[in-house]
Design a protein around this motif. Structure first.
Motif, PDB file in Angstrom:
ATOM      1  N   VAL A  39       3.866   1.494  -1.189  1.00  0.00           N
ATOM      2  CA  VAL A  39       4.482   1.612  -2.518  1.00  0.00           C
ATOM      3  C   VAL A  39       3.505   2.278  -3.485  1.00  0.00           C
ATOM      4  CG1 VAL A  39       5.232   0.257  -4.528  1.00  0.00           C
ATOM      5  CG2 VAL A  39       6.090  -0.311  -2.247  1.00  0.00           C
ATOM      6  N   GLY A  40       2.245   1.860  -3.411  1.00  0.00           N
ATOM      7  CA  GLY A  40       1.250   2.395  -4.336  1.00  0.00           C
ATOM      8  C   GLY A  40       0.838   3.822  -4.038  1.00  0.00           C
ATOM      9  N   LEU A  41       0.962   4.239  -2.791  1.00  0.00           N
ATOM     10  CA  LEU A  41       0.572   5.598  -2.388  1.00  0.00           C
ATOM     11  C   LEU A  41       1.741   6.257  -1.667  1.00  0.00           C
ATOM     12  CD1 LEU A  41      -3.017   4.810  -1.012  1.00  0.00           C
ATOM     13  CD2 LEU A  41      -2.452   5.867  -3.217  1.00  0.00           C
ATOM     14  N   PRO A  42       2.784   6.587  -2.397  1.00  0.00           N
ATOM     15  CA  PRO A  42       4.015   7.071  -1.749  1.00  0.00           C
ATOM     16  C   PRO A  42       3.864   8.404  -1.016  1.00  0.00           C
ATOM     17  CG  PRO A  42       4.177   7.264  -4.142  1.00  0.00           C
ATOM     18  CD  PRO A  42       2.926   6.492  -3.863  1.00  0.00           C
ATOM     19  N   LEU A  86       0.837  -1.204   0.000  1.00  0.00           N
ATOM     20  CA  LEU A  86       0.000   0.000   0.000  1.00  0.00           C
ATOM     21  C   LEU A  86       0.874   1.257   0.000  1.00  0.00           C
ATOM     22  CD1 LEU A  86      -2.954   1.049   0.263  1.00  0.00           C
ATOM     23  CD2 LEU A  86      -2.645   0.912   2.751  1.00  0.00           C
TER      24      LEU A  86
END
Lengths: 201, 166
Positions: A59-62, A57
């Motif tokens: 990684v996807g929403l840095p 999560l």
């Protein structure tokens, strides 16, 4: 140190963060300790998956802070994630490990942390610089403040009593409902579509 | 694995909208991994076991990004527990691309179990899969797996046959 008290201290500091948490009694405790974070928390029943999912999560929403609420038994199910975090160095991930030294939800047989294992030392050994064993509520709160502002992975191993807060409300939803609630919250707060409509073709 | 097949895999991943790949390296895909690492549009994450990779992919799904788990088919065995809990328990899908070890033609004794267990495990886990034997079918297969998994919110798998990866 009581887990429920730790959760209240941590919960009071959260607003826009996303939380993924582990199984057992900590689910109901978090549900009550941080009611404003219910939709922003994914309640899972997945030993060994919590911190990896939180990392995915993150990684996807840095741009978004992610908090993993893991457990001693859950983390030891997949210690490898610590090595992966050490190499990947996510800038937006705080990992809290509720270490009660037992498998509480099945009656309390000991985990390896009841023996010689120090999970904070394990984390540091993998290369996570900021990993701390915490046994005091005020120290826990201070580490939460630092961990929520850190730009490298931050691991707090919180030594907590093997007790459950009495008289708390049980969460009634299952894993699927929890996922929908969480995904809809991510969609609304990010302005994105994750689980969209069918194609009509 | 031929460079042309590597390119088809990457084209398929991009066509499916994938921006994150988790992998545990294996020998049959050995040309694929460095190509993925070099690709500026795909973030690769090396994991310690395939179950961890599955869980990371599940987390990526929750973010709205798209991820794939790439591995040897033996990695399916290491992934069963997180796959069962995420897929069957919560409806969090993982899309897998795996090399087919242990098919007829296999000449390594240690790889025989990979072939014997792969399809029964996929079926036990109710994971639809496609075994791709032609290079020209790779891109479509990957796109189809993502379409299905994002309609079913359940896992799917693409298996590249021995002929494509040796």
């Amino acid at each position: 140190m009581k887990r429920f008290e730790c959760m209240k201290r941590l919960g009071a500091k959260l607003e826009n963060e996303l939380v993924i948490l582990s199984l057992g009694a900590s689910v109901d405790e978090w549900y009550n300790a941080a009611p404003h974070m219910r939709a922003a928390s994914l309640f899972q029943q997945q030993l060994g998956c919590v911190t990896p999912e939180a990392f995915g999560l993150a990684v996807g929403l840095p741009h978004r802070r992610v908090v993993s609420l893991d457990t001693d038994g859950g983390l030891m199910f997949n210690l490898g994630i610590l090595a992966t975090l050490a190499n990947e160095q996510p800038r937006n991930l705080l990992v809290v490990v509720w270490d009660n030294e037992c498998y509480q939800s099945i009656g309390g047989p000991p985990t390896h942390t009841a023996g010689r294992v120090n999970l904070a030392a394990v984390a540091r050994g993998t290369g996570i610089e900021h990993a701390y064993l915490v046994e005091d509520l005020d120290a826990f709160e201070q580490h939460c403040i630092k961990g929520l502002a850190a730009d490298t992975p931050y691991v707090i191993v919180a030594k907590v009593e093997p007790s459950v807060e009495p008289g708390i409300k049980r969460k009634h939803s299952d894993g699927r409902e929890d996922k929908y609630i969480f995904v809809r919250h991510v969609e609304a707060s990010e302005g994105i579509v994750i689980m969209g409509p069918s194609e009509h073709n | 694995m031929l460079e042309s097949a590597v390119n088809k895999v990457i084209a398929g991943l991009k066509a499916a909208g994938v921006s994150v790949v988790c992998y545990l390296p294996d020998s049959l895909f050995k040309e694929l991994y460095p190509a993925l690492d070099r690709d500026p549009d795909i973030r690769t994450i090396r994991v310690t076991n395939e179950g961890e990779g599955a869980a990371i992919c599940g987390g990526v799904f929750l973010s709205g990004k798209r991820a794939a788990l790439i591995m040897e088919n033996s990695g399916l065995r290491a992934s069963i527990e997180p796959l069962a809990r995420m897929g069957m328990g919560a409806g969090i899908p993982v899309i897998m691309l795996m090399s087919y070890r242990g098919d007829l033609g296999e000449n390594n004794w240690w790889a025989i179990p990979h072939g014997m267990t792969m399809e029964p495990l996929l079926e036990a886990m109710r994971i639809p899969y496609r075994i791709v034997t032609e290079e020209g079918a790779i891109e479509r297969a990957i796109k189809d797996a993502f379409s299905w998994s994002y309609a079913a919110y359940s896992h799917s798998a693409i298996v590249l046959s021995e002929g494509l990866v040796r």
